[in-house]
Design an enzyme around this catalytic site. Structure first.
Site, PDB file in Angstrom:
ATOM      1  N   HIS A  15       0.839  -1.194   0.000  1.00 40.58           N
ATOM      2  CA  HIS A  15       0.000   0.000   0.000  1.00 40.58           C
ATOM      3  C   HIS A  15       0.875   1.244   0.000  1.00 40.58           C
ATOM      4  CE1 HIS A  15       0.762  -0.525   4.342  1.00 40.58           C
ATOM      5  NE2 HIS A  15       0.614   0.785   4.432  1.00 40.58           N
ATOM      6  N   HIS A  74       9.085  11.517  -5.377  1.00 45.00           N
ATOM      7  CA  HIS A  74       7.726  11.512  -5.912  1.00 45.00           C
ATOM      8  C   HIS A  74       7.290  10.092  -6.255  1.00 45.00           C
ATOM      9  CE1 HIS A  74      10.240  11.655  -9.548  1.00 45.00           C
ATOM     10  NE2 HIS A  74       9.227  11.069 -10.176  1.00 45.00           N
ATOM     11  N   GLU A 123       3.726  12.126 -10.425  1.00 47.75           N
ATOM     12  CA  GLU A 123       4.066  12.283 -11.834  1.00 47.75           C
ATOM     13  C   GLU A 123       3.185  11.338 -12.640  1.00 47.75           C
ATOM     14  OE1 GLU A 123       7.919  11.497 -14.793  1.00 47.75           O
ATOM     15  OE2 GLU A 123       8.027  10.936 -12.677  1.00 47.75           O
TER      16      GLU A 123
END
EC number: 2.5.1.-
Length: 147
Positions: A15, A74, A123
């Site tokens: 997760h 990210h 992204e």
């Protein structure tokens, strides 16, 4: 469990969890931007299904958020190149904080960088790992490859 050579047998990502300062605002963001399906919501937690990926939000209102903006860290998601312009337009219409991307060669494919309400960077990327490796092998002789 360890496999036959003593390595941990990672089966995949279990997760993703993000600390958020405003649970309601973040739920709205993840529903609208990612089309994540809200599965459960508590006073301080929300769980989503994102195309089979378990996404969790935990309310931590008192955590400073200023440091997160300085990093390139990210999470990137693959999108179809033919959907790039429509997705970019949709994010603009949702008033998502779209970031200036880093300079890149066209062989690096296309990306849209953006943040959630707490500054977590994401992204949407049209390329693959193989695209990137092929480009680097061809144009970046200073890099050492192990595959």
């Amino acid at each position: 469990m360890l496999n036959e050579v003593g390595k941990i047998n990672i089966k995949g990502i279990n997760h993703l969890l993000f600390s958020v300062s405003n649970l309601e605002k973040s739920i709205e963001f993840y529903e609208k931007v990612f089309h994540a399906q809200l599965l459960v919501k508590g006073q301080k937690t929300a769980y989503f299904d994102l195309n089979g990926l378990w996404l969790a939000l935990n309310l931590e209102a008192d955590i400073p958020r200023n440091e997160i903006h300085k990093s390139y860290t990210h999470m990137a998601f693959t999108i179809d190149p033919k959907d790039f312009d429509a997705i970019h337009h949709r994010l603009k219409n949702l008033n998502v904080n779209i970031l200036n991307g880093r300079p890149r060669d066209k062989q690096d494919q296309k990306s849209i960088y953006f943040t959630d309400p707490d500054g977590h960077k994401f992204e949407f990327h049209t390329g693959t790992l193989q695209d990137r490796l092929s480009y680097y092998k061809k144009d970046k002789p200073h890099m050492k490859f192990y595959i």
